[in-house]
Write an enzyme that holds these catalytic residues in place. Sequence first.
Site, PDB file in Angstrom:
ATOM      1  N   HIS A 330       0.805  -1.229   0.000  1.00  0.00           N
ATOM      2  CA  HIS A 330       0.000   0.000   0.000  1.00  0.00           C
ATOM      3  C   HIS A 330       0.834   1.274   0.000  1.00  0.00           C
ATOM      4  O   HIS A 330       0.285   2.356   0.114  1.00  0.00           O
ATOM      5  CB  HIS A 330      -0.922   0.047   1.223  1.00  0.00           C
ATOM      6  CG  HIS A 330      -1.952  -1.026   1.254  1.00  0.00           C
ATOM      7  ND1 HIS A 330      -3.224  -0.861   0.755  1.00  0.00           N
ATOM      8  CD2 HIS A 330      -1.898  -2.283   1.725  1.00  0.00           C
ATOM      9  CE1 HIS A 330      -3.921  -1.972   0.934  1.00  0.00           C
ATOM     10  NE2 HIS A 330      -3.132  -2.854   1.516  1.00  0.00           N
ATOM     11  N   LYS A 517      -8.635  13.521   4.563  1.00  0.00           N
ATOM     12  CA  LYS A 517      -7.723  12.380   4.505  1.00  0.00           C
ATOM     13  C   LYS A 517      -6.759  12.542   5.666  1.00  0.00           C
ATOM     14  O   LYS A 517      -6.733  13.597   6.295  1.00  0.00           O
ATOM     15  CB  LYS A 517      -6.965  12.343   3.170  1.00  0.00           C
ATOM     16  CG  LYS A 517      -6.335  13.707   2.807  1.00  0.00           C
ATOM     17  CD  LYS A 517      -5.709  13.729   1.415  1.00  0.00           C
ATOM     18  CE  LYS A 517      -6.686  13.814   0.275  1.00  0.00           C
ATOM     19  NZ  LYS A 517      -6.906  12.556  -0.429  1.00  0.00           N
ATOM     20  N   ARG A 518      -5.956  11.513   5.963  1.00  0.00           N
ATOM     21  CA  ARG A 518      -4.969  11.701   7.015  1.00  0.00           C
ATOM     22  C   ARG A 518      -4.047  12.876   6.677  1.00  0.00           C
ATOM     23  O   ARG A 518      -3.818  13.192   5.508  1.00  0.00           O
ATOM     24  CB  ARG A 518      -4.149  10.417   7.221  1.00  0.00           C
ATOM     25  CG  ARG A 518      -4.891   9.341   7.981  1.00  0.00           C
ATOM     26  CD  ARG A 518      -5.345   9.778   9.364  1.00  0.00           C
ATOM     27  NE  ARG A 518      -4.235   9.965  10.271  1.00  0.00           N
ATOM     28  CZ  ARG A 518      -3.778   9.039  11.098  1.00  0.00           C
ATOM     29  NH1 ARG A 518      -4.358   7.862  11.167  1.00  0.00           N
ATOM     30  NH2 ARG A 518      -2.770   9.285  11.897  1.00  0.00           N
ATOM     31  N   LYS A 523       0.556  14.311   1.184  1.00  0.00           N
ATOM     32  CA  LYS A 523      -0.803  14.601   0.713  1.00  0.00           C
ATOM     33  C   LYS A 523      -1.006  16.112   0.478  1.00  0.00           C
ATOM     34  O   LYS A 523      -1.992  16.531  -0.107  1.00  0.00           O
ATOM     35  CB  LYS A 523      -1.829  14.076   1.718  1.00  0.00           C
ATOM     36  CG  LYS A 523      -1.815  12.545   1.850  1.00  0.00           C
ATOM     37  CD  LYS A 523      -2.779  12.069   2.912  1.00  0.00           C
ATOM     38  CE  LYS A 523      -2.664  10.580   3.218  1.00  0.00           C
ATOM     39  NZ  LYS A 523      -3.321   9.733   2.199  1.00  0.00           N
ATOM     40  N   THR A 625      -8.714   6.377  -1.880  1.00  0.00           N
ATOM     41  CA  THR A 625     -10.063   5.825  -2.042  1.00  0.00           C
ATOM     42  C   THR A 625     -11.105   6.917  -1.796  1.00  0.00           C
ATOM     43  O   THR A 625     -12.217   6.839  -2.311  1.00  0.00           O
ATOM     44  CB  THR A 625     -10.310   4.635  -1.097  1.00  0.00           C
ATOM     45  OG1 THR A 625      -9.834   4.974   0.198  1.00  0.00           O
ATOM     46  CG2 THR A 625      -9.614   3.384  -1.595  1.00  0.00           C
ATOM     47  N   LYS A 629     -14.886   7.994  -3.621  1.00  0.00           N
ATOM     48  CA  LYS A 629     -16.141   8.326  -2.927  1.00  0.00           C
ATOM     49  C   LYS A 629     -16.697   9.657  -3.435  1.00  0.00           C
ATOM     50  O   LYS A 629     -17.902   9.798  -3.672  1.00  0.00           O
ATOM     51  CB  LYS A 629     -15.913   8.403  -1.412  1.00  0.00           C
ATOM     52  CG  LYS A 629     -15.548   7.062  -0.792  1.00  0.00           C
ATOM     53  CD  LYS A 629     -14.913   7.189   0.588  1.00  0.00           C
ATOM     54  CE  LYS A 629     -14.177   5.887   0.915  1.00  0.00           C
ATOM     55  NZ  LYS A 629     -13.300   5.999   2.089  1.00  0.00           N
TER      56      LYS A 629
HETATM   57  C1  26Q Z   1       3.716   1.258  10.203  1.00  0.00           C
HETATM   58  C2  26Q Z   1       4.693   1.074  11.167  1.00  0.00           C
HETATM   59  C3  26Q Z   1       4.463   1.457  12.480  1.00  0.00           C
HETATM   60  C4  26Q Z   1       3.241   1.989  12.831  1.00  0.00           C
HETATM   61  C5  26Q Z   1       2.261   2.171  11.872  1.00  0.00           C
HETATM   62  C6  26Q Z   1       2.491   1.804  10.558  1.00  0.00           C
HETATM   63  C7  26Q Z   1       1.470   2.000   9.538  1.00  0.00           C
HETATM   64  C8  26Q Z   1       0.120   2.001   9.850  1.00  0.00           C
HETATM   65  C9  26Q Z   1      -0.818   2.235   8.896  1.00  0.00           C
HETATM   66  C10 26Q Z   1       1.824   2.210   8.218  1.00  0.00           C
HETATM   67  C11 26Q Z   1       0.857   2.435   7.252  1.00  0.00           C
HETATM   68  C12 26Q Z   1      -0.485   2.462   7.596  1.00  0.00           C
HETATM   69  C13 26Q Z   1      -1.536   2.742   6.642  1.00  0.00           C
HETATM   70  C14 26Q Z   1      -1.327   2.965   5.360  1.00  0.00           C
HETATM   71  C15 26Q Z   1      -2.415   3.332   4.450  1.00  0.00           C
HETATM   72  O1  26Q Z   1      -3.540   3.590   4.869  1.00  0.00           O
HETATM   73  N1  26Q Z   1      -2.138   3.381   3.151  1.00  0.00           N
HETATM   74  C16 26Q Z   1      -3.150   3.755   2.166  1.00  0.00           C
HETATM   75  O2  26Q Z   1      -3.779   2.585   1.702  1.00  0.00           O
HETATM   76  C17 26Q Z   1      -4.871   2.889   0.870  1.00  0.00           C
HETATM   77  C18 26Q Z   1      -5.552   1.595   0.511  1.00  0.00           C
HETATM   78  O3  26Q Z   1      -4.781   0.882  -0.390  1.00  0.00           O
HETATM   79  C19 26Q Z   1      -4.437   3.673  -0.356  1.00  0.00           C
HETATM   80  O4  26Q Z   1      -5.584   4.051  -1.078  1.00  0.00           O
HETATM   81  C20 26Q Z   1      -3.657   4.914   0.049  1.00  0.00           C
HETATM   82  O5  26Q Z   1      -3.114   5.540  -1.098  1.00  0.00           O
HETATM   83  C21 26Q Z   1      -2.537   4.516   1.002  1.00  0.00           C
HETATM   84  O6  26Q Z   1      -1.866   5.674   1.485  1.00  0.00           O
END
Ligand code: 26Q
Length: 781
Positions: A330, A517-518, A523, A625, A629
């Site tokens: 991702h 978004k986050r 971003k 995503t 929407k």
């Molecule tokens: C990693 C290490 C330590 C702590 C947390 C994390 C961590 C947690 C969550 C790393 C990444 C995430 C989440 C990532 C995420 O939401 N990515 C998004 O995924 C979506 C679904 O595929 C995409 O549409 C987005 O582009 C992408 O940013």
Amino acid sequence: MTKGFKQNVEEALWLDYGKTIKEAETIELYNAVSKAAMAVVGRDFGEKAKKAEGKKACYLSAEFLIGRMVYNNLLSLGLFNQFTELMTENGVDFRILEEIEDAALGNGGLGRLAACFLDSGATNGITLNGYGIRYKYGLFKQYFEDGFQKEMPDDWTRMGDPWSERREDDAVVVEFKGQSVRAVPYDSPVIGYGGKKINLLRLWQAEPMENFHFDLFNDQKYDKAAKDKVDADAICAVLYPNDTTDAGKKLRLKQQYFFSSATLQDIVRTYKQKYGDDFSHFSSEYAVQLNDTHPTVAIPEFIRLMMEKEGMTFAKAFKLARETFAYTNHTIMAEALEKWGVNLFKAVIPNVYKYIVMLQKALVKELVMLKVEKENQQQYFIIDGERIHMARMAIFASHSTNGVAQIHTEILKNDALKEWYALYPERFNNKTNGITQRRWLALANMELSGFITDKIGNAWITNLDHLKKLEKFKDDAAVIKQFGDIKRLKKRQLADYIMEHEGVKLDPDFIFDIQVKRLHEYKRQLLNAFSILDIYFGLKDGRIKEFNPTVFIFGAKAAPGYQRAKGIIKYINEIAKMIESDPEVNNKLKVVFVQNYNVSYAEKLTPAADVSEQISTAGTEASGTGNMKFMLNGAVTLGTYDGANVEIVAEAGEENNYIFGARVEEIEKISKTYDPKKLYEENPRIKRVVDTLVDGTLDDGGTGMFEELHHSLLEGASWHKADHYYLLYDLLPYIDAKLAVNADYSDAFSFRRKCFINTANAGKFSSDRTIRDYAEEVWHI
Ligand code: 26Q
């Protein structure tokens, strides 16, 4: 059975609380409605889902961003109308249950995608069960104090959890070095639209081996029992906020191993009930999809279970793992690719480390077999010096690696993972993300749903490609007018909601330009902020003469430890304040940053957008995503050529959206020589907006946050060069595009027509399509 739903709700209320609907508190009503719906589902849904005929896909994910479950479940069960009738008969607004909070067991895109996938799996008759962690606290709740983000814990089960069943009988034990815990599953039904197929979401909760007895009040036993409980509780206590500075936390590895091990033990146990010790059917019975690297420790754990408990050889266990596991990537951002220190790993799960060593050996053997020269081998190493590379392990020990949008998969193949693509080209595949139209259109925008069904029938609910049939109305002024009136209504509703929740008054006749978004530098919410400031100055200076009144709406949580992201929130809040207090412009320009953006807020915001902001630096947003929407709900995209924006524009036409800025190839070309300071010094408009960070225009309350942002853009820091995300490079083209949207808005028909064409072409972005592609091409279901 569903005939008596209304009576069942009334009965449950009476039995549990001795109240009628008119008398009940919201939470009591919620519990009674949920209970009556769960009775329709039946208590044995979990067993049935686990033992469904045919191949079962297991979606392992550290996050499931489900949101509010009650309306979705009522819709799927065909009980929604009975429910609204019952409420109306009693003079209760059916939206009353919106007061009940939603389950935020995820950060953002990746977690919400998991939730959309579960909905689509069940609706499409595919056995797709979700496995994850039952966090006690979901993602923090956010509020602003003097424009600064503050966090509060999200105790999401405080009011109970009527949609889950605790399955004591299915508990398993997970072993860490010096600690054993029980993993107890909580099962929720995932109800397919129409109620025919019910899948399972199984969330594991860590508990001490000996349950805590207060009668153990004799000294050491009490101490030990209390400590065991505290240590077990710690594992499922909190969801890690997507925060790379926390990446090294030992507890996160424990979480990952906890739910991965529990899930595999569960799957293997169920398998053996059917086939005994004969594992020859395993990979035709199960597919395991790894949602990013977070559950990748499941691979060595699987090999461990096969070798230690089933007496298999490594070669056989490894072959089975490869057939069973598949990995979704991702992100390409280096800092988000998970690596664990060998020492930390050995300190937590030494029993599993052994199997990683075996995988590393198997890798080297295969590299030799594939004639990779010695000096080129290290880039593949799973154990590379002191680090364990989870993505490398996932690619090596699975049969499929996929990206989440075409452009993202191409970047994986040609850049981020090119060495792996050279080894195993057949393993790489794309699965462009999608969203469920049940939540994001049928429920979130009932007015638009009704309109669409009126025009083309209701088949779109389970086959979104039907939306294409709307295209024949695109030049019908009356239809476009009707479509525009619905947008206006949704803007009115959002304005009321924002009045109530933020105390900010919005005019539905303004353009609603939304970025939610986050909060992350890539971003580029800061780019949006700069563009607003330039427009503000332009209006004041008389440089911009024609301007349709616009409100810029933001919603975003910053990871609590991500100071720069928090600085950006403060900055935007300060801009909002400055513009609001300026009578020269506050009748045509407005900024609002809503608090605690979450799934439920998204359901309000998405239908009300005229403009969808998708402005990440090209090559950084894997898919997105939210962009889908907004498109589905009839907004134009103001965005870069990044992630799924590329495919959105391919479907709906570039002429119906607003694409600007450097593309990936251009960014690559300029990256070596890019000099943001030159742009800043040569262009007074750029200089003016950037300098608001330091010239006293805006105040960061003495924190130094704005100065730090200024520095990061012009000087950089040790870990990133100056303006790493090319804000200043894209700023002027972005403002041009924004002003083009603004001018085009003057022609109501032509603007709404663009929006309408976006809705009509959103069919591709249903997660039903995505899930069918996974089922066919990856899981072979
Ligand atoms: C990693 C290490 C330590 C702590 C947390 C994390 C961590 C947690 C969550 C790393 C990444 C995430 C989440 C990532 C995420 O939401 N990515 C998004 O995924 C979506 C679904 O595929 C995409 O549409 C987005 O582009 C992408 O940013």
